[in-house]
Scaffold this motif. Sequence first.
Motif, PDB file in Angstrom:
ATOM      1  N   ILE A 100     -30.143  40.595   6.877  1.00 41.65           N
ATOM      2  CA  ILE A 100     -30.255  41.961   7.222  1.00 41.65           C
ATOM      3  C   ILE A 100     -29.342  43.233   6.565  1.00 41.65           C
ATOM      4  O   ILE A 100     -30.373  44.355   6.168  1.00 41.65           O
ATOM      5  CB  ILE A 100     -28.858  42.193   8.757  1.00 41.65           C
ATOM      6  CG1 ILE A 100     -29.316  41.009   9.720  1.00 41.65           C
ATOM      7  CG2 ILE A 100     -29.295  44.044   8.894  1.00 41.65           C
ATOM      8  CD1 ILE A 100     -28.680  41.029  10.955  1.00 41.65           C
ATOM      9  N   SER A 101     -29.118  43.172   5.645  1.00 40.24           N
ATOM     10  CA  SER A 101     -28.921  43.439   3.863  1.00 40.24           C
ATOM     11  C   SER A 101     -29.717  43.765   3.422  1.00 40.24           C
ATOM     12  O   SER A 101     -30.336  44.327   2.437  1.00 40.24           O
ATOM     13  CB  SER A 101     -27.536  42.699   3.192  1.00 40.24           C
ATOM     14  OG  SER A 101     -26.150  42.546   3.732  1.00 40.24           O
ATOM     15  N   LYS A 102     -30.709  42.408   3.384  1.00 36.09           N
ATOM     16  CA  LYS A 102     -32.111  42.472   2.642  1.00 36.09           C
ATOM     17  C   LYS A 102     -32.591  43.810   2.908  1.00 36.09           C
ATOM     18  O   LYS A 102     -33.354  44.338   2.271  1.00 36.09           O
ATOM     19  CB  LYS A 102     -32.317  41.220   2.151  1.00 36.09           C
ATOM     20  CG  LYS A 102     -31.812  40.085   1.970  1.00 36.09           C
ATOM     21  CD  LYS A 102     -32.736  38.940   1.800  1.00 36.09           C
ATOM     22  CE  LYS A 102     -32.151  37.118   1.671  1.00 36.09           C
ATOM     23  NZ  LYS A 102     -32.241  37.568  -0.505  1.00 36.09           N
ATOM     24  N   TYR A 103     -32.640  43.962   4.175  1.00 38.20           N
ATOM     25  CA  TYR A 103     -33.496  44.993   4.878  1.00 38.20           C
ATOM     26  C   TYR A 103     -33.385  46.049   4.601  1.00 38.20           C
ATOM     27  O   TYR A 103     -33.921  46.980   4.097  1.00 38.20           O
ATOM     28  CB  TYR A 103     -33.872  44.867   6.050  1.00 38.20           C
ATOM     29  CG  TYR A 103     -34.271  43.492   6.723  1.00 38.20           C
ATOM     30  CD1 TYR A 103     -36.006  42.725   6.635  1.00 38.20           C
ATOM     31  CD2 TYR A 103     -33.988  42.848   8.309  1.00 38.20           C
ATOM     32  CE1 TYR A 103     -36.641  42.032   7.179  1.00 38.20           C
ATOM     33  CE2 TYR A 103     -34.501  41.283   8.118  1.00 38.20           C
ATOM     34  CZ  TYR A 103     -35.824  41.332   7.684  1.00 38.20           C
ATOM     35  OH  TYR A 103     -36.768  40.214   8.514  1.00 38.20           O
ATOM     36  N   LYS A 104     -31.626  46.432   4.560  1.00 35.51           N
ATOM     37  CA  LYS A 104     -31.099  47.162   4.477  1.00 35.51           C
ATOM     38  C   LYS A 104     -31.657  47.780   2.246  1.00 35.51           C
ATOM     39  O   LYS A 104     -31.531  49.539   2.447  1.00 35.51           O
ATOM     40  CB  LYS A 104     -29.758  47.156   4.474  1.00 35.51           C
ATOM     41  CG  LYS A 104     -28.885  48.371   4.425  1.00 35.51           C
ATOM     42  CD  LYS A 104     -29.551  50.125   4.529  1.00 35.51           C
ATOM     43  CE  LYS A 104     -28.921  50.043   6.043  1.00 35.51           C
ATOM     44  NZ  LYS A 104     -29.168  50.752   6.375  1.00 35.51           N
ATOM     45  N   LEU A 105     -31.456  47.153   2.081  1.00 35.06           N
ATOM     46  CA  LEU A 105     -32.208  47.015   0.403  1.00 35.06           C
ATOM     47  C   LEU A 105     -32.919  47.212   0.125  1.00 35.06           C
ATOM     48  O   LEU A 105     -33.289  47.981  -0.679  1.00 35.06           O
ATOM     49  CB  LEU A 105     -31.527  45.611  -0.077  1.00 35.06           C
ATOM     50  CG  LEU A 105     -31.939  45.539  -2.019  1.00 35.06           C
ATOM     51  CD1 LEU A 105     -31.166  47.132  -2.639  1.00 35.06           C
ATOM     52  CD2 LEU A 105     -31.485  44.588  -2.105  1.00 35.06           C
ATOM     53  N   PHE A 106     -33.917  46.964   0.426  1.00 34.05           N
ATOM     54  CA  PHE A 106     -35.517  46.820   0.358  1.00 34.05           C
ATOM     55  C   PHE A 106     -35.690  48.732   1.074  1.00 34.05           C
ATOM     56  O   PHE A 106     -36.158  49.207   0.762  1.00 34.05           O
ATOM     57  CB  PHE A 106     -36.551  46.165   1.562  1.00 34.05           C
ATOM     58  CG  PHE A 106     -37.597  46.816   1.288  1.00 34.05           C
ATOM     59  CD1 PHE A 106     -37.959  46.184  -0.010  1.00 34.05           C
ATOM     60  CD2 PHE A 106     -38.478  47.200   2.351  1.00 34.05           C
ATOM     61  CE1 PHE A 106     -39.458  46.412  -0.585  1.00 34.05           C
ATOM     62  CE2 PHE A 106     -40.214  47.031   1.753  1.00 34.05           C
ATOM     63  CZ  PHE A 106     -40.101  47.041   0.299  1.00 34.05           C
ATOM     64  N   ASP A 107     -34.496  49.323   2.205  1.00 37.73           N
ATOM     65  CA  ASP A 107     -35.136  49.788   2.451  1.00 37.73           C
ATOM     66  C   ASP A 107     -34.689  50.984   1.758  1.00 37.73           C
ATOM     67  O   ASP A 107     -34.974  52.085   1.416  1.00 37.73           O
ATOM     68  CB  ASP A 107     -33.826  50.417   4.314  1.00 37.73           C
ATOM     69  CG  ASP A 107     -34.887  51.999   4.780  1.00 37.73           C
ATOM     70  OD1 ASP A 107     -35.106  52.751   4.801  1.00 37.73           O
ATOM     71  OD2 ASP A 107     -33.618  52.700   4.743  1.00 37.73           O
ATOM     72  N   LEU A 108     -33.427  51.165   0.302  1.00 37.66           N
ATOM     73  CA  LEU A 108     -32.814  52.094  -0.276  1.00 37.66           C
ATOM     74  C   LEU A 108     -33.866  52.367  -1.076  1.00 37.66           C
ATOM     75  O   LEU A 108     -33.557  52.940  -1.641  1.00 37.66           O
ATOM     76  CB  LEU A 108     -31.580  51.275  -0.100  1.00 37.66           C
ATOM     77  CG  LEU A 108     -30.526  52.087   0.653  1.00 37.66           C
ATOM     78  CD1 LEU A 108     -28.650  50.687  -0.321  1.00 37.66           C
ATOM     79  CD2 LEU A 108     -30.176  53.282   0.771  1.00 37.66           C
TER      80      LEU A 108
END
Length: 418
Positions: A25-33
Amino acid sequence: MSNNINDLNLKKEIFPLFDYCLNDISKYKLFDLLNFTLKNKEEIYARQIIIKGFIKNESNLENYTYSKIYFHQVHNFLTQASYDELDISKLDLIIFSKVKQEIQSKIIQFTSLFEKILNSFLKKINKTDFPTSYVKDLDYMIDFISFFEIDYYKSLNNYKIKDIISLSKKIKSKKNEFQKFYDILLKSEAYFSISQGCIFNKFTFPSFIDHDISIKDVYHPLLEKPVSNDVFFDKNVILLTGPNMSGKSTFLKSIFISIYLGHLGIAVPAKEANFPFFDYFSISINHQDDLKSGYSHFMNEIISLKKVLEKYHEGKRCFVIFDELFKGTNIEDAIAISSETIKGLLTYNASYFLISTHLHLLNNLNEIKENKTGNFYIESRIENNKPIFTYKLKDGWSDLKIGQILFQNEGITSLLSK
């Protein structure tokens, strides 16, 4: 901010540079950033300070880790599952051993995970390294977890029925706040992940200036042995020449990566970088025919250019790369419309356009002869009838052609004559 960056290949090329995330889920947040540039210089500098803060806290957070399985199970339990199962009584726990076992297992996962987030991450951070706005987020997360008396429950060897009921009630009382907590936590973990990428890759944070693009020792971060270049662009239209295989596309992409990352508040692959703030980004490299929509390569180029021009007329300050613009049409057409495009773009003040080209006859354009454009080439030369590529940026214009040499060196001429 929406940009035309499909050719940057964020997922395969840029994302891995900063992916040190502990959970998906942090990976998704990183990709979003990584997908959205910031609105202004103030937002950029604010994010820079946060990431720099995590860099300063690298040694404090070196032991921060947890079970990925626990994280996802607890996250699902707190944000997606029904809280009805927490409506338990002392009698339920006494009579139904399975109920007790299930609830106790979730509570153990919850306390184990949140104890590590609190004591190995949040309380290890030196808050003086961060801006006040972000310190508020840190304090919120610390207060939120502290509400559950995590250290007390983590210290228990065995959970008594009263402990299970008490903590279950606490969790249920905060059911409407877990999403907010996770939004802040996941963004913080993404920032921490970015900081680790900046450290590992030895990237540098850029500064923003009103005019000109000045980058020292810029390089493509995915190459094993990249060649770095110093760039200084004081013209808004930059033309890049050089033969095939000389490294034009790689150079253009390295510039785009640096300036794009800078607008995310992230450090860049260079020793020093200074450039203006831009509102809109577009990169067109190695375009192929779009068979699904029925567009040819040339039509894609036209549409891409039109979108950029429309963005400019909307008041956007654009940074744009066109790799071999109009190569999808015949030479006569390409020269005519390239000349018209270059003349027009020279009037688009405050935006920058980097264009690589094989159209050597463009050198006859007065605007190019009079150095109204910035003219550069990637150095190549012929030695012993073989092309030598240095991948270094030079001032001027290259008319070097290596196609016939490669054709002959591979024996094609002799094969065709047989």
